[in-house]
Design an enzyme around this catalytic site. Structure first.
Site, PDB file in Angstrom:
ATOM      1  N   PHE A   1      73.317  48.350  28.479  1.00 60.73           N
ATOM      2  CA  PHE A   1      72.457  49.605  28.792  1.00 60.73           C
ATOM      3  C   PHE A   1      72.872  49.939  30.373  1.00 60.73           C
ATOM      4  O   PHE A   1      73.449  49.204  31.283  1.00 60.73           O
ATOM      5  CB  PHE A   1      70.935  49.240  29.220  1.00 60.73           C
ATOM      6  CG  PHE A   1      70.124  49.210  27.784  1.00 60.73           C
ATOM      7  CD1 PHE A   1      70.402  50.131  27.063  1.00 60.73           C
ATOM      8  CD2 PHE A   1      68.771  48.538  27.882  1.00 60.73           C
ATOM      9  CE1 PHE A   1      69.760  50.449  25.715  1.00 60.73           C
ATOM     10  CE2 PHE A   1      68.064  49.056  26.758  1.00 60.73           C
ATOM     11  CZ  PHE A   1      68.343  49.769  25.740  1.00 60.73           C
ATOM     12  N   GLU A   2      72.590  51.549  30.531  1.00 60.56           N
ATOM     13  CA  GLU A   2      72.853  52.191  31.634  1.00 60.56           C
ATOM     14  C   GLU A   2      74.335  51.665  32.443  1.00 60.56           C
ATOM     15  O   GLU A   2      74.245  51.565  33.569  1.00 60.56           O
ATOM     16  CB  GLU A   2      71.561  51.775  32.453  1.00 60.56           C
ATOM     17  CG  GLU A   2      70.323  52.458  32.043  1.00 60.56           C
ATOM     18  CD  GLU A   2      69.097  52.056  32.939  1.00 60.56           C
ATOM     19  OE1 GLU A   2      69.121  51.812  34.204  1.00 60.56           O
ATOM     20  OE2 GLU A   2      68.093  52.224  32.396  1.00 60.56           O
ATOM     21  N   GLY A   3      74.965  51.578  31.674  1.00 65.98           N
ATOM     22  CA  GLY A   3      76.542  51.231  32.162  1.00 65.98           C
ATOM     23  C   GLY A   3      76.926  49.564  32.127  1.00 65.98           C
ATOM     24  O   GLY A   3      76.171  48.830  32.350  1.00 65.98           O
TER      25      GLY A   3
END
Length: 656
Positions: free
Chosen positions: A439-441
């Site tokens: 998630f998110e990178g």
């Protein structure tokens, strides 16, 4: 790592997109990512200085304090929020049904949970980052799906980019709706586009009358996408006469004609997550709904994530606290070989790791939140470090908890309860935690993102020297700049305060750890400089090396934070000095191993082997098993046009 320079036709994604997404060069992909970076460093950053060998403890010491008035308002909400979660939310039912009930959406809306980060003048609660993350920690401990719902809605959905870049009219139009309980989502990823936005294929074509845009494309893995009524959509505006174009952020009404939610995606964990595959076909978006201007989409996304990333480690910290409780009570109660299992050294080590690491993660997060709440700090590196560190460490904590619990750690909560045992959902914890490393990178992308920021000072003065596209004139000027910079900087790496036996003496038993951090910081800067000198433009391909550099920096940031926090709380919470010492002792072992691995590793051998593996040289090793069928592509292709699928969006009915 090579320096990249702005090319107006491609660097911001404004150039023509090939007919099929994905046909961009490696150089073009780097240029898009580079152009989206925030180049200026006009505020201090503890993390940036740390990677340069400058141990600026004064940037975090004394420990930052939150506003007492904000604390009082937040505590009143958190108390009410906790009572609601305890009495009204059945996390086990959400897990079984893979669905957050409508009444939970209503309850969260009544409490104001959808407006925690929205300013009070727009109907929100206006919580600080610190208190917002504490609320997410509470929510995630009952149901990680609820934590993800609230986080995706506020940290990367419509509220945060509008807070940072929206016009007054946009804020007045959309924020009250969101604070009242409407849900938002962020749509960037596409079936063939993840961390490489240069290949973005969703297009926003300006209308002939100039009133707006027509949106066409498909977006994958939109968290909240099946329930959201307001969307942030990233799309490419074609460049044209008098038009800059480029990747642009839009606020899109989720009920607009031409939007079809074609699938709700299902995952190994977070079973209550409302995550969509969404198609846009000739969706009209008014020009007033552009956020920040054409071509600013990626900058907005990255700037939003500077603080938005803090929500994910909040839930990792919550998981650590939950795991510590289960591990402690189980290891004290369970007796084997005449003693509680927690007294056996093999389990004792795991308990110590869980406790120390949870303290380290919480301290890093609290510090990042307090710095984020103070506009005088640049936290892009710190926020990325805590996201990276917490997601990796929480996963290890979950794995160790399964081992401590043994067979019961692998058993479902329902199965445990069926025979009268405490339904500790450890296997669910592990399933839910796994996505945080993506998630998110993803961890791999975070390593590269942080490494790029960590070497920014070097690229600023010497980038043209290693840039193959730089002419002799630029290289000569860079040589002069580099000479002046390194003449002043390199001598500072030889000797520092950490070599004085009395340095940081005010920190008492933690002083030795801070002296070691200072020495490690200079050693890390020397190692990075040597690597850049050795590999120059090839440095960006040394991803394993860069990952270790970043991991060392994360440990040093964590060590610094726990020492400062424990010292600040030594009178009110003296046990934290013990936890800080325990954490630093464990972290120093990890740092020493990472420093050794910088130069003693199998990186080059692994890369060579991977090329042979990809070429099929060892395909014979795969014989003897039944492999997945090969009758479908790894990445599904999509064609522009109207949807042929049933719309599976879920609309939460109005509260009666």
């Amino acid at each position: 790592m090579t320096a990249t320079h702005h090319n107006p036709s491609t660097a911001d994604g404004a150039g023509p997109l090939p007919a099929e997404a994905g046909q961009v060069s490696e150089k073009e992909a780097r240029q898009v990512a580079e152009a989206a970076r925030e180049a200026a460093w006009d505020r201090p950053s503890f993390g940036k200085e740390l990677f340069l060998g400058r141990f600026r403890l004064d940037l975090i010491d004394p420990w930052p304090r939150s506003d007492p008035a904000d604390d009082a308002r937040a505590e009143a909400f958190l108390t009410e929020f906790e009572a609601y979660l305890r009495s009204e939310v059945d996390g086990a039912a959400i897990e079984r049904d893979a669905r957050i009930p409508d009444e939970v959406f209503h309850g969260l809306a009544r409490l104001g949970a959808f407006g925690m980060k929205i300013d009070r003048k727009y109907g929100g609660l206006g919580l600080s980052n610190l208190h917002y993350c504490r609320a997410l920690m509470l929510a995630g401990s009952v149901s990680p799906a609820i934590g993800a719902l609230l986080s995706a809605h506020q940290s990367i959905g419509v509220p945060q980019p509008l807070k940072m870049f929206g016009t007054d009219a946009q804020k007045q139009t959309f924020l009250p709706r969101l604070a009242a309980g409407e849900v938002s989502a962020f749509l960037l990823t596409e079936p063939d586009v993840g961390s490489d936005p240069a290949r973005l294929a969703t297009v926003a074509e300006p209308t002939a009358d100039g009133t707006g845009y027509r949106l066409n494309g498909v977006k994958l893995w939109a968290t909240n996408g099946t329930v959201a009524t307001l969307l942030v959509v990233m799309a490419r505006v074609p460049a044209g006469e008098g038009r800059r174009g480029g990747i642009t952020a839009f606020v899109v009404d989720g009920d607009s004609e031409g939007i079809t939610v074609e699938r709700r995606n299902a995952f190994v964990g977070l079973r209550g997550l409302e995550n969509s595959l969404t198609r846009f076909h000739d969706v009209f978006v008014p020009k007033e709904n552009v956020i920040g201007g054409e071509g600013k989409g990626l900058k907005i996304a990255l700037s939003t994530l500077n603080t938005g990333r803090l929500s994910l480690p909040a839930m990792c910290v919550g998981a650590g606290k939950w795991a510590l409780n289960v591990a402690r009570e189980w290891a004290a109660d369970r007796v084997q070989w005449g003693r509680p299992v927690g007294e056996h050294e093999a389990v004792a080590q795991k308990l110590a790791f869980i406790a120390a690491t949870t303290y380290g993660m919480e301290t890093m997060l609290d510090l990042c939140c307090l710095l984020a709440d103070d506009d005088r700090n640049d936290i892009r590196i710190e926020a990325a470090l805590v996201k990276l560190y917490a997601s990796e460490m929480a996963w290890k904590i979950g794995d160790e908890l399964v081992q401590i619990r043994g067979g019961r750690g692998y058993e479902t909560a329902d199965s445990l309860a069926a025979r009268g045992e405490r339904p500790a959902a450890v296997e669910q914890l592990v399933r839910d935690l796994r996505i945080n490393r993506i998630f998110e990178g993803s961890t791999e992308i975070m390593h590269l993102l942080i490494a790029r920021e960590a070497v920014d000072a070097h690229l600023s003065v010497a980038g043209d020297i290693i840039d193959p596209d730089a002419g002799l004139g630029r290289k000569a000027k860079a040589g002069v700049r580099a000479g002046a910079f390194y003449a002043k900087w390199l001598p500072t790496l030889a000797v520092g305060r950490g070599q004085s036996p009395n340095a940081y003496g005010e920190f008492g038993p933690l002083a030795g750890h801070l002296r070691q951090v200072e020495r490690y910081s200079r050693k890390l800067a020397r190692s990075t400089f040597y690597a850049m000198s050795r590999w120059q433009g090839k440095m960006e391909r040394k991803q394993a090396f860069l990952g270790r550099v970043v991991d060392i920096g994360a440990e040093l940031f964590a060590m610094s934070a726990v020492c400062v926090r424990a010292y600040a709380e030594k009178d009110t919470r003296p046990e934290n000095v013990e936890l800080a010492d325990l954490f630093c002792r464990q972290a120093r072992v990890r740092v020493e191993q990472l420093f050794t691995a910088l130069w003693q590793n199998t990186d080059s051998v692994d890369v060579a082997a991977a090329k042979r593996i990809l070429a099929g040289r060892y395909a014979g090793l795969e014989a003897g098993v039944i492999t997945p069928p090969a009758d479908a592509p790894w990445v599904a292709r999509w064609q522009a046009g109207p949807s042929t699928a049933e719309d599976v969006r879920r609309r939460i009915p109005p509260q009666r």
